[in-house]
Design a protein around this motif. Sequence first.
Motif, PDB file in Angstrom:
ATOM      1  N   UNK A 157     -76.537  11.219  13.652  1.00 12.44           N
ATOM      2  CA  UNK A 157     -77.929  11.549  13.398  1.00 12.44           C
ATOM      3  C   UNK A 157     -78.746  10.283  13.101  1.00 12.44           C
ATOM      4  N   UNK A 158     -80.074  10.428  12.979  1.00  7.95           N
ATOM      5  CA  UNK A 158     -80.960   9.298  12.706  1.00  7.95           C
ATOM      6  C   UNK A 158     -80.776   8.821  11.266  1.00  7.95           C
ATOM      7  N   UNK A 159     -80.711   7.505  11.056  1.00  5.57           N
ATOM      8  CA  UNK A 159     -80.614   6.990   9.703  1.00  5.57           C
ATOM      9  C   UNK A 159     -81.063   5.525   9.692  1.00  5.57           C
ATOM     10  N   UNK A 160     -81.289   4.989   8.463  1.00  9.62           N
ATOM     11  CA  UNK A 160     -81.770   3.627   8.274  1.00  9.62           C
ATOM     12  C   UNK A 160     -80.605   2.701   7.925  1.00  9.62           C
ATOM     13  N   UNK A 161     -80.704   1.463   8.436  1.00 10.14           N
ATOM     14  CA  UNK A 161     -79.720   0.429   8.144  1.00 10.14           C
ATOM     15  C   UNK A 161     -80.447  -0.713   7.457  1.00 10.14           C
ATOM     16  N   UNK A 162     -79.975  -1.112   6.278  1.00  8.28           N
ATOM     17  CA  UNK A 162     -80.626  -2.194   5.550  1.00  8.28           C
ATOM     18  C   UNK A 162     -80.467  -3.509   6.293  1.00  8.28           C
ATOM     19  N   UNK A 163     -81.461  -4.363   6.120  1.00 10.31           N
ATOM     20  CA  UNK A 163     -81.417  -5.676   6.747  1.00 10.31           C
ATOM     21  C   UNK A 163     -80.203  -6.444   6.240  1.00 10.31           C
ATOM     22  N   UNK A 164     -79.454  -7.019   7.171  1.00 15.09           N
ATOM     23  CA  UNK A 164     -78.235  -7.742   6.823  1.00 15.09           C
ATOM     24  C   UNK A 164     -76.976  -6.928   6.987  1.00 15.09           C
ATOM     25  N   UNK A 165     -77.112  -5.592   7.076  1.00 14.48           N
ATOM     26  CA  UNK A 165     -75.932  -4.752   7.218  1.00 14.48           C
ATOM     27  C   UNK A 165     -75.435  -4.778   8.665  1.00 14.48           C
ATOM     28  N   UNK A 166     -74.096  -4.685   8.826  1.00 15.83           N
ATOM     29  CA  UNK A 166     -73.481  -4.712  10.155  1.00 15.83           C
ATOM     30  C   UNK A 166     -72.939  -3.335  10.517  1.00 15.83           C
ATOM     31  N   UNK A 167     -72.984  -3.014  11.812  1.00 17.59           N
ATOM     32  CA  UNK A 167     -72.437  -1.767  12.331  1.00 17.59           C
ATOM     33  C   UNK A 167     -71.520  -2.071  13.508  1.00 17.59           C
ATOM     34  N   UNK A 168     -70.523  -1.209  13.681  1.00 21.63           N
ATOM     35  CA  UNK A 168     -69.631  -1.331  14.838  1.00 21.63           C
ATOM     36  C   UNK A 168     -69.867  -0.157  15.781  1.00 21.63           C
ATOM     37  N   UNK A 169     -70.026  -0.452  17.059  1.00 24.09           N
ATOM     38  CA  UNK A 169     -70.301   0.556  18.075  1.00 24.09           C
ATOM     39  C   UNK A 169     -69.090   0.721  18.988  1.00 24.09           C
ATOM     40  N   UNK A 170     -68.968   1.903  19.577  1.00 27.21           N
ATOM     41  CA  UNK A 170     -67.989   2.165  20.634  1.00 27.21           C
ATOM     42  C   UNK A 170     -68.706   2.915  21.753  1.00 27.21           C
ATOM     43  N   UNK A 171     -68.152   2.861  22.943  1.00 24.46           N
ATOM     44  CA  UNK A 171     -68.718   3.580  24.084  1.00 24.46           C
ATOM     45  C   UNK A 171     -68.146   4.992  24.138  1.00 24.46           C
ATOM     46  N   UNK A 172     -68.895   5.903  24.738  1.00 26.47           N
ATOM     47  CA  UNK A 172     -68.392   7.256  24.939  1.00 26.47           C
ATOM     48  C   UNK A 172     -67.272   7.216  25.981  1.00 26.47           C
ATOM     49  N   UNK A 173     -66.533   8.315  26.073  1.00 26.60           N
ATOM     50  CA  UNK A 173     -65.420   8.398  27.018  1.00 26.60           C
ATOM     51  C   UNK A 173     -65.897   8.130  28.449  1.00 26.60           C
ATOM     52  N   UNK A 174     -65.187   7.274  29.146  1.00 24.50           N
ATOM     53  CA  UNK A 174     -65.539   6.936  30.519  1.00 24.50           C
ATOM     54  C   UNK A 174     -66.353   5.656  30.645  1.00 24.50           C
ATOM     55  N   UNK A 175     -66.671   5.036  29.500  1.00 22.60           N
ATOM     56  CA  UNK A 175     -67.432   3.779  29.522  1.00 22.60           C
ATOM     57  C   UNK A 175     -66.720   2.751  28.649  1.00 22.60           C
ATOM     58  N   UNK A 176     -67.031   1.469  28.883  1.00 18.57           N
ATOM     59  CA  UNK A 176     -66.424   0.403  28.104  1.00 18.57           C
ATOM     60  C   UNK A 176     -67.473  -0.645  27.750  1.00 18.57           C
ATOM     61  N   UNK A 177     -67.234  -1.388  26.665  1.00 21.26           N
ATOM     62  CA  UNK A 177     -68.161  -2.417  26.196  1.00 21.26           C
ATOM     63  C   UNK A 177     -68.047  -3.670  27.049  1.00 21.26           C
ATOM     64  N   UNK A 178     -69.178  -4.347  27.216  1.00 28.44           N
ATOM     65  CA  UNK A 178     -69.199  -5.632  27.935  1.00 28.44           C
ATOM     66  C   UNK A 178     -69.456  -6.799  26.994  1.00 28.44           C
ATOM     67  N   UNK A 179     -69.679  -6.523  25.705  1.00 28.86           N
ATOM     68  CA  UNK A 179     -69.947  -7.586  24.735  1.00 28.86           C
ATOM     69  C   UNK A 179     -69.419  -7.140  23.378  1.00 28.86           C
ATOM     70  N   UNK A 180     -69.704  -7.927  22.362  1.00 28.61           N
ATOM     71  CA  UNK A 180     -69.197  -7.644  21.025  1.00 28.61           C
ATOM     72  C   UNK A 180     -69.641  -6.263  20.536  1.00 28.61           C
ATOM     73  N   UNK A 181     -68.748  -5.588  19.836  1.00 29.21           N
ATOM     74  CA  UNK A 181     -69.049  -4.237  19.358  1.00 29.21           C
ATOM     75  C   UNK A 181     -69.799  -4.237  18.029  1.00 29.21           C
ATOM     76  N   UNK A 182     -69.869  -5.390  17.330  1.00 30.33           N
ATOM     77  CA  UNK A 182     -70.487  -5.465  16.007  1.00 30.33           C
ATOM     78  C   UNK A 182     -71.898  -6.028  16.134  1.00 30.33           C
ATOM     79  N   UNK A 183     -72.852  -5.359  15.505  1.00 24.63           N
ATOM     80  CA  UNK A 183     -74.252  -5.791  15.528  1.00 24.63           C
ATOM     81  C   UNK A 183     -74.809  -5.797  14.104  1.00 24.63           C
ATOM     82  N   UNK A 184     -75.807  -6.686  13.852  1.00 28.24           N
ATOM     83  CA  UNK A 184     -76.384  -6.878  12.522  1.00 28.24           C
ATOM     84  C   UNK A 184     -77.869  -6.565  12.541  1.00 28.24           C
TER      85      UNK A 184
END
Length: 399
Positions: A106-133
């Motif tokens: 769902x929709x939510x807020x991320x504080x400045x400086x906080x990091x998140x890790x992403x994954x792709x849905x089934x059938x897709x793959x990442x082309x770059x780093x999964x962690x974003x700030x």
Amino acid sequence: MALVSLTTVFLLWMCCTTPKASARTACEDPPVIDFGEIASGNKSGYEENDRVQYMCNPGYTLSGSEWVTCHEKIWTPGPPQCLAPCTITKQQLEARKLLLSHGRRHTFLIQSGQKLEFVCITGYKLTSSSVRKCVNGHMTFPSCISDVSCGAPPEIPRASIASSEQERYLPGARVQYECESNFQIMGVNYVTCTNGQWSQAPTCRDMTCEPPPEIAGGKVQGVKKSRYLPEERAQYRCWQGFQMTGDSTVACQNGTWTQLPTCRGRGEKCGPPPAIENGDLLSFPLQEYAPGSTVEYKCPSLYVLEGSRYITCAEGQWTNPPVCLVACTASEEDMNRNNIELKWVTRNKLYLKSGDFVEFECKIGYVKDPASSPFRAQCVEGTLEYPYCKPGTELTQSE
């Protein structure tokens, strides 16, 4: 003289009073910051060593010291900043084929400086780093592209993969299977990787035979075995006073027996009625039956009687006897091996009559395997083909 004295007195008064006023107002008002305010220490007029405390609006992150001090007409250290949060919506994730690794959708807020890790849905793959700030209201997203490679090939009961296995297979890759001894491959003996999915997997058919069936007016010579290998033979003989029609020897071919002989009684009489697997006669069998005689069969609990429960002696032969179709058991052990559970039933074990249907679903953390059999399975003569689920990367809201 009097005029000079008054002027002198005024100048002395100005000289003495001005520095004292400056000492009382050592600093100007503390600076205003965006998206924040002074939390404590706010007043009119600030002297040396006075302190004030800043705070940010809800959702914003304070960068710098929350306290500043008046020192030699300057507020030190400089005023802090209030950094904006980042907003992530479900629509943004869906548009980029992304999920959060901890499953929040769902929709939510991320504080400045906080990091998140992403994954792709089934059938897709990442082309770059999964962690974003999150950086002051701005966050970049990783990219997902269609994953056209395939994972591990499907497992086939009674079969093994003829070549060495890999973790990933490129499009067009082909994996061949070999069935165990006395089992025959049905269909092509390979699967092919296309658009990230394996083609329909073959099956291994049991080419051995069950014990040869009983016949009216006769029996199998010798002791029956539990299984017969392909091309293995069995021989029948008729009861005394009965005449055989057809070849007395039968062979196991493609998992079934060749044409069975018949034993015809003299004077159109019939011998003992044939025995049926998993079933019984309701009356004690006789050695001889007059034409037109009938007998009745029954099946045990949970077995289904297929055909007429009655057979009749006609022209020295019994009409075709019924079959008792064996029940199926959906056990917890079998379901655990396939990462599935019953969809509508809460019990750990379920008994099914032949012909009944049952529905399964994947356990939490697993997804349907594209090569799986249907999740609505039917009990067929004691056999239940279980569907299969593989470990999944897409987490559900409940998880």
